[in-house]
Design a protein around this motif. Structure first.
Motif, PDB file in Angstrom:
ATOM      1  N   GLY A  71       1.151  -0.976   0.003  1.00 43.43           N
ATOM      2  CA  GLY A  71       0.034  -0.363  -0.174  1.00 43.43           C
ATOM      3  C   GLY A  71       1.008   1.122  -0.276  1.00 43.43           C
ATOM      4  N   ALA A  72       2.057   1.574   0.469  1.00 45.74           N
ATOM      5  CA  ALA A  72       2.817   2.394   0.948  1.00 45.74           C
ATOM      6  C   ALA A  72       3.613   2.983  -0.315  1.00 45.74           C
ATOM      7  CB  ALA A  72       3.468   2.526   1.828  1.00 45.74           C
ATOM      8  N   MET A  73       3.891   1.693  -1.034  1.00 43.87           N
ATOM      9  CA  MET A  73       4.076   1.643  -2.888  1.00 43.87           C
ATOM     10  C   MET A  73       3.549   2.234  -3.563  1.00 43.87           C
ATOM     11  SD  MET A  73       7.601   1.497  -2.026  1.00 43.87           S
ATOM     12  CE  MET A  73       8.025   1.139  -4.033  1.00 43.87           C
ATOM     13  N   HIS A 172      -1.517  -2.569 -10.315  1.00 39.66           N
ATOM     14  CA  HIS A 172      -1.650  -4.253 -10.267  1.00 39.66           C
ATOM     15  C   HIS A 172      -0.515  -4.242  -9.104  1.00 39.66           C
ATOM     16  CE1 HIS A 172      -4.272  -4.646 -13.332  1.00 39.66           C
ATOM     17  NE2 HIS A 172      -3.957  -4.056 -14.636  1.00 39.66           N
ATOM     18  N   TYR A 173      -0.193  -3.319  -8.150  1.00 41.52           N
ATOM     19  CA  TYR A 173       0.113  -3.496  -6.897  1.00 41.52           C
ATOM     20  C   TYR A 173      -0.081  -4.220  -6.131  1.00 41.52           C
ATOM     21  CZ  TYR A 173       5.615  -3.691  -4.681  1.00 41.52           C
ATOM     22  OH  TYR A 173       6.208  -3.826  -4.505  1.00 41.52           O
ATOM     23  N   PRO A 174       0.443  -5.140  -5.540  1.00 37.74           N
ATOM     24  CA  PRO A 174      -1.000  -5.336  -4.744  1.00 37.74           C
ATOM     25  C   PRO A 174      -0.757  -4.976  -2.816  1.00 37.74           C
ATOM     26  CG  PRO A 174       0.380  -7.212  -4.876  1.00 37.74           C
ATOM     27  CD  PRO A 174       0.728  -6.126  -6.519  1.00 37.74           C
ATOM     28  N   ALA A 175      -0.918  -5.178  -1.866  1.00 38.76           N
ATOM     29  CA  ALA A 175      -1.029  -3.971  -0.898  1.00 38.76           C
ATOM     30  C   ALA A 175      -1.064  -5.218   0.026  1.00 38.76           C
ATOM     31  CB  ALA A 175      -2.264  -3.840  -0.388  1.00 38.76           C
ATOM     32  N   SER A 184       3.181  -8.865  -8.031  1.00 38.43           N
ATOM     33  CA  SER A 184       3.473  -7.237  -8.637  1.00 38.43           C
ATOM     34  C   SER A 184       4.579  -7.381  -9.720  1.00 38.43           C
ATOM     35  CB  SER A 184       3.768  -5.920  -7.544  1.00 38.43           C
ATOM     36  OG  SER A 184       5.848  -6.480  -7.804  1.00 38.43           O
ATOM     37  N   LEU A 185       5.403  -8.367  -9.831  1.00 37.53           N
ATOM     38  CA  LEU A 185       6.612  -8.566 -10.724  1.00 37.53           C
ATOM     39  C   LEU A 185       6.221  -9.500 -12.139  1.00 37.53           C
ATOM     40  CD1 LEU A 185       9.187  -8.314 -11.818  1.00 37.53           C
ATOM     41  CD2 LEU A 185       9.644 -10.658  -9.953  1.00 37.53           C
ATOM     42  N   VAL A 186       5.093 -10.862 -11.205  1.00 37.23           N
ATOM     43  CA  VAL A 186       4.425 -11.881 -12.312  1.00 37.23           C
ATOM     44  C   VAL A 186       3.482 -10.773 -13.578  1.00 37.23           C
ATOM     45  CG1 VAL A 186       3.323 -13.629 -12.453  1.00 37.23           C
ATOM     46  CG2 VAL A 186       5.017 -14.020 -10.987  1.00 37.23           C
ATOM     47  N   VAL A 187       2.800 -10.107 -12.483  1.00 29.00           N
ATOM     48  CA  VAL A 187       2.154  -9.228 -13.704  1.00 29.00           C
ATOM     49  C   VAL A 187       2.714  -8.803 -14.654  1.00 29.00           C
ATOM     50  CG1 VAL A 187      -0.262  -8.128 -13.218  1.00 29.00           C
ATOM     51  CG2 VAL A 187       0.365  -9.530 -11.839  1.00 29.00           C
ATOM     52  N   ALA A 188       4.072  -8.085 -14.093  1.00 27.76           N
ATOM     53  CA  ALA A 188       4.513  -6.589 -15.392  1.00 27.76           C
ATOM     54  C   ALA A 188       4.361  -7.685 -16.714  1.00 27.76           C
ATOM     55  CB  ALA A 188       5.144  -5.806 -14.204  1.00 27.76           C
ATOM     56  N   SER A 224       4.284 -17.440   0.068  1.00 24.59           N
ATOM     57  CA  SER A 224       4.915 -16.895  -1.474  1.00 24.59           C
ATOM     58  C   SER A 224       4.416 -18.119  -2.122  1.00 24.59           C
ATOM     59  CB  SER A 224       6.426 -16.781  -1.292  1.00 24.59           C
ATOM     60  OG  SER A 224       7.345 -16.275   0.087  1.00 24.59           O
ATOM     61  N   VAL A 225       4.447 -19.579  -2.403  1.00 24.90           N
ATOM     62  CA  VAL A 225       4.110 -20.431  -3.249  1.00 24.90           C
ATOM     63  C   VAL A 225       2.067 -19.642  -3.970  1.00 24.90           C
ATOM     64  CG1 VAL A 225       3.265 -22.628  -4.149  1.00 24.90           C
ATOM     65  CG2 VAL A 225       5.690 -21.830  -3.276  1.00 24.90           C
ATOM     66  N   PHE A 226       1.694 -19.369  -2.188  1.00 28.25           N
ATOM     67  CA  PHE A 226      -0.450 -19.032  -2.952  1.00 28.25           C
ATOM     68  C   PHE A 226      -0.013 -18.016  -3.307  1.00 28.25           C
ATOM     69  CE2 PHE A 226      -3.149 -16.423  -1.490  1.00 28.25           C
ATOM     70  CZ  PHE A 226      -4.494 -17.066  -2.157  1.00 28.25           C
ATOM     71  N   ALA A 227       1.232 -16.684  -3.204  1.00 30.51           N
ATOM     72  CA  ALA A 227       1.232 -15.598  -3.780  1.00 30.51           C
ATOM     73  C   ALA A 227       1.896 -16.023  -5.272  1.00 30.51           C
ATOM     74  CB  ALA A 227       1.986 -14.665  -3.475  1.00 30.51           C
ATOM     75  N   LEU A 228       1.934 -16.782  -5.964  1.00 35.54           N
ATOM     76  CA  LEU A 228       3.022 -17.224  -7.153  1.00 35.54           C
ATOM     77  C   LEU A 228       1.966 -17.456  -7.949  1.00 35.54           C
ATOM     78  CD1 LEU A 228       4.708 -17.543  -9.472  1.00 35.54           C
ATOM     79  CD2 LEU A 228       5.573 -19.266  -8.459  1.00 35.54           C
ATOM     80  N   LEU A 229       1.257 -18.625  -7.361  1.00 36.38           N
ATOM     81  CA  LEU A 229      -0.114 -19.510  -8.040  1.00 36.38           C
ATOM     82  C   LEU A 229      -1.768 -18.189  -8.118  1.00 36.38           C
ATOM     83  CD1 LEU A 229      -0.156 -22.588  -6.296  1.00 36.38           C
ATOM     84  CD2 LEU A 229       0.355 -22.473  -8.272  1.00 36.38           C
ATOM     85  N   PHE A 230      -1.466 -17.452  -7.826  1.00 32.72           N
ATOM     86  CA  PHE A 230      -2.377 -17.026  -7.392  1.00 32.72           C
ATOM     87  C   PHE A 230      -2.034 -15.378  -8.707  1.00 32.72           C
ATOM     88  CE2 PHE A 230      -4.119 -11.716  -6.204  1.00 32.72           C
ATOM     89  CZ  PHE A 230      -5.658 -12.554  -6.543  1.00 32.72           C
TER      90      PHE A 230
END
Length: 250
Positions: A71-73, A172-175, A184-188, A224-230
Motif C-alpha cells: 500500500g505504501a509503494m 496492479h501493485y498488491p497491498a 507485482s513482478l509476475v503481472v508486470a 510465497s507459493v500461494f502468492a505466485l499461484l494467485f
C-alpha cells in the motif's frame, strides 16, 4: 533519454516505525551526489519516523494508518506519476539497501523496464536458509521462466522501474506483504514489461525490528507459493504502452 539523469529519479522509501534508522538512510541517499529526490511514505507510524525523515531532507507522505509495504509503494507510485518522474527505485528505510548501489540498479533500466537489486548474484555475503531459501529458489526458477531471463532474487524489494513499469504498478501493485513483490513482478512480466537483475550486497538492518522471525520464516514458503499461484491466475492487464498513452493525454 540520458541514462543517468538522476534529477528524474524518485527514491521511494516505505517506512513503518523506522525512526531509529530512516534519518540516516535518507542522509546517505542524499549524500550520493546524484540529486535524487527522496519520498518517505510514512505508513501509519506511531513513533517519530515522519519527523526524522523530514529533518534529514526527505519529502514525507503521511498515510493515516498502516497499509503495509504494498500500500505504501502504491502511494509512492501515484506520487511519482503525478509529478512526472521517469524512474523510481524502492529503498528500504532500515538501511539494508546500500545507497551506493542505487545507480547500479538504475543502470539496469537502460535495457529493461524493471531492474532488481539481487542479493544472490555473486556479490555480497547475504544468506538465508530453511523454508525461506527453498521458497526463494523455487520462485526464482518459475519467474525466470516467465521472464525468459535468469533471476536469482525475485523477492528483493530493492528494485527500480521506468515509466512503463510505473504505469503498470499503479493498477496492479498488491497491498499484501510477502505477496507484493511476487504478484507485482509476475503481472508486470505477463503484461509485457522486461526484467533484469543487478548484483548488489545487502547490509544488516541499521535499526528497528526485523520483519522476519523464525515463525514467519516457517510459513514463508506456503505464502510465497500461494502468492505466485494467485498471480499466475490473474488476468493480463492493459499493455503499459496503452496506459502511458492515456497518461500522456491527461
Amino acid at each position: 533519454m540520458e541514462a543517468h539523469d538522476s534529477k528524474q529519479v524518485l527514491v521511494i522509501m516505505p517506512a513503518w516505525n523506522e525512526a531509529e534508522s530512516v534519518g540516516n538512510t535518507v542522509r546517505e541517499v542524499l549524500s550520493m551526489g546524484r540529486a535524487y529526490d527522496v519520498l518517505v511514505v510514512n505508513d501509519g507510524s506511531t513513533d517519530s519516523t515522519a519527523d526524522s525523515a523530514s529533518e534529514a531532507g526527505a519529502t514525507v507522505l503521511n498515510l493515516p494508518f498502516n497499509l503495509g509495504v504494498g500500500g505504501a509503494m502504491r502511494a509512492g507510485f501515484k506520487y511519482a506519476q503525478r509529478l512526472n518522474y521517469r524512474r523510481v527505485i524502492q529503498v528500504d528505510a532500515d538501511g539494508q539497501h546500500d545507497p551506493r548501489s542505487i545507480e547500479e540498479v538504475l543502470a539496469g533500466l537502460e535495457h529493461a523496464d524493471i531492474s532488481i537489486g539481487a542479493r544472490f548474484a555473486d556479490k555480497g555475503d547475504y544468506k538465508v536458509s530453511g523454508p525461506r531459501k527453498w521458497a526463494m529458489q523455487f520462485l526464482a526458477k518459475v519467474i525466470s521462466g516467465l521472464a525468459k531471463t535468469r533471476l536469482t532474487d525475485v523477492t528483493s524489494g530493492f528494485r527500480a522501474g521506468n515509466e512503463r513499469a510505473i504505469a503498470q504498478y499503479l493498477d496492479h501493485y498488491p497491498a499484501e506483504y510477502l505477496g507484493d513483490t511476487i504478484d507485482s513482478l509476475v503481472v508486470a512480466i505477463r503484461s509485457g514489461c522486461t526484467v533484469t537483475q543487478v548484483p548488489v550486497a545487502m547490509r544488516p538492518r541499521q535499526g528497528g525490528t526485523p520483519s522476519h522471525n523464525p515463525l514467519k520464516a516457517a510459513v514463508y514458503l506456503g505464502r510465497s507459493v500461494f502468492a505466485l499461484l494467485f498471480a499466475l491466475t490473474r488476468k493480463r492487464s492493459e499493455t503499459p504502452a496503452a496506459l502511458l498513452s492515456v497518461q500522456g493525454a491527461s
